[in-house]
Design a protein around this motif. Structure first.
Motif, mmCIF file in Angstrom:
data_model
loop_
_atom_site.group_PDB
_atom_site.id
_atom_site.type_symbol
_atom_site.label_atom_id
_atom_site.label_comp_id
_atom_site.label_asym_id
_atom_site.label_seq_id
_atom_site.Cartn_x
_atom_site.Cartn_y
_atom_site.Cartn_z
ATOM 1 N N MET A 1 0.848 -1.213 0.000
ATOM 2 C CA MET A 1 0.000 0.000 0.000
ATOM 3 C C MET A 1 0.877 1.254 0.000
ATOM 4 O O MET A 1 1.768 1.380 0.839
ATOM 5 C CB MET A 1 -0.906 -0.032 1.241
ATOM 6 N N PRO A 3 1.021 4.721 1.226
ATOM 7 C CA PRO A 3 0.191 5.465 2.193
ATOM 8 C C PRO A 3 -0.034 6.914 1.753
ATOM 9 O O PRO A 3 0.764 7.456 0.987
ATOM 10 C CB PRO A 3 1.019 5.407 3.481
ATOM 11 N N ARG A 319 -7.987 1.819 -3.468
ATOM 12 C CA ARG A 319 -7.541 1.047 -2.301
ATOM 13 C C ARG A 319 -7.213 -0.386 -2.714
ATOM 14 O O ARG A 319 -6.192 -0.949 -2.306
ATOM 15 C CB ARG A 319 -8.612 1.053 -1.209
ATOM 16 N N GLY A 322 -3.928 -0.872 -4.138
ATOM 17 C CA GLY A 322 -2.782 -0.640 -3.253
ATOM 18 C C GLY A 322 -2.429 0.829 -3.078
ATOM 19 O O GLY A 322 -1.307 1.170 -2.690
ATOM 20 N N ILE A 323 -3.370 1.712 -3.383
ATOM 21 C CA ILE A 323 -3.121 3.149 -3.227
ATOM 22 C C ILE A 323 -3.889 3.630 -1.988
ATOM 23 O O ILE A 323 -5.117 3.541 -1.953
ATOM 24 C CB ILE A 323 -3.610 3.957 -4.465
ATOM 25 N N GLY A 324 -3.166 4.161 -1.037
ATOM 26 C CA GLY A 324 -3.772 4.575 0.239
ATOM 27 C C GLY A 324 -4.479 5.910 0.147
ATOM 28 O O GLY A 324 -4.165 6.836 0.892
#
Ligand SMILES: *Cc1c(COP(=O)(O)O)cnc(C)c1O
Length: 384
Positions: A1, A3, A319, A322-324
């Motif tokens: 992820m 963040p 999300r 993997g993108i916060g």
């Protein structure tokens, strides 16, 4: 992820903290005034009081300005809940001023209109707390001019904005406010793990803040009610708190302060990359650097109006990739606790419109150019 925000800790930061562990003081000791003096030097304000969070700083700032039962404090609905809660801690009530959706900051036009109406019904606020959303300074000279006309005090919630400038002057100078509050939570510009600071140019407010930070207890004879019987005497002269910062935290904060400008430059650079990549997409970044430099705590985009209904889907898709991503913020007046206190949806329509369209993309000094590409690609995929 990837963040949305993250601290950047280097070897010098670690060394500074370890040195404290080997020293005589773990809790408030010599590093606390060093950190305070560092931020005084950085901002140009006269005084600083370091505390254990910005929330604590907002609380004692309200108290130091005399906020209490029967008073009203105004802030922005688009902020973290702490910006409003501080008034409730003091037994005062809270009201909100709607935002300008282009920046998410308190709207000057709304503020003027609301003040005019409040003056007629004799319910002017005691304190107004403008929030420099994402680090973008509010128009403080204009708000200050209104404070002179209507007689309110100003606390800048600059939790996002250490490293920002307004009209060439560092945010925190208190040129246009009574108190300015910073946060040193790990996602903010610089960190002390947990921590906050209240800046002021008033010696009287400063003394009050220092007292409230530590139980309302003083060892200074000139602040005592009675003539002390001896050097052992301490007096409690107000109802204060234990809001102290530790020397461990202050050492980390002071070490980080030396890198604040480097962090802000890196954030500006990365935001520039986002701007370029997003130019062809149906999204608009928040307005920034209008009155000076934004410290760019957050990079917020708004989905163009017709896409707002897809915001939830875009959030979930990113999300999942993997993108916060995050949302800053849910309008405070729509929180259940505030609804119980008489607020309801529809009361601050620009804030609600802003909220429906807003999405925070990852931005922190450790983000790479490749990360920016990954985020933009994921956004493009999520939008199509
Ligand atoms: C983070 C934040 C706070 C609270 O800061 P803490 O140091 O976590 O107490 C207050 N206001 C705003 C706008 C914030 O972003």
């Amino acid at each position: 992820m990837i963040p949305y925000g993250r601290q950047d800790i280097n070897d010098a930061d670690i060394k500074a903290v370890v040195e404290v562990l080997r020293s005589d003081f773990l809790t408030q000791g010599p590093r606390v005034p060093s950190f305070e003096n560092g931020v005084v030097g950085y901002t140009g304000a006269s005084y600083a009081t370091a505390v254990n969070s910005a929330t604590s700083a907002l609380h004692i700032a309200c108290l130091a300005l005399g906020v209490g039962p029967g008073d009203v404090v105004w802030t922005s609905p688009i902020s973290f809940v702490a910006s409003a809660n501080c008034a409730l801690y003091c037994g005062a009530s809270v009201d909100f001023v709607d935002v300008d959706p282009k920046s998410g900051n308190m709207s000057l036009a709304e503020l003027r209109a609301k003040l005019e109406a409040a003056a007629e019904t004799d319910c002017l606020p005691k304190v107004i707390i403008p929030v420099h959303l994402c680090g973008e300074p509010c128009d403080m000279a204009a708000i200050h001019a209104l404070s002179l006309k209507y007689g309110f005090k100003i606390i800048e919630d600059a939790s996002h904005a250490i490293g920002s400038t307004y009209d060439g002057v560092p945010v925190g100078s208190c040129k246009f406010s009574d108190v300015t509050v910073f946060s040193f939570h790990p996602v903010k510009i610089i960190t002390s793990a947990e921590g906050g600071m209240a800046m002021t140019n008033s010696e009287e407010i400063h003394k009050r803040l220092q007292l409230l930070r530590s139980h309302g207890v003083t060892r200074e004879p000139d602040q005592m009610t009675d003539v002390p019987e001896g050097a052992w005497v301490y007096e409690q002269v107000a109802l204060g708190f234990n809001y102290r910062l530790t020397d461990l935290q202050a050492a980390l904060g002071l070490s980080q302060l030396g890198r604040a400008d480097e962090f802000v430059e890196r954030r500006q650079y990365l935001a520039g990359l986002y701007d370029e990549r997003l130019a062809a997409m149906p999204v608009t970044p928040l307005e920034r650097n209008v009155f000076g430099r934004s410290a760019l705590h957050l990079y917020v985009i708004r989905l163009d109006g017709c896409l707002a209904h897809k915001r939830g889907q875009v959030f979930e898709a990113m999300r999942a990739a993997g993108i916060g991503v995050n949302i800053h913020y849910i309008p405070i007046h729509t929180q259940p606790y505030y609804r119980q206190r008489g607020f309801s949806e529809g009361m601050f329509p620009r804030s609600e419109e802003y909220y429906a369209e807003a999405l925070t993309l990852p931005l922190h000094p450790g983000l790479t150019e490749k990360d920016v590409s990954t985020v933009c690609q994921a956004l493009q995929d999520a939008l199509s």
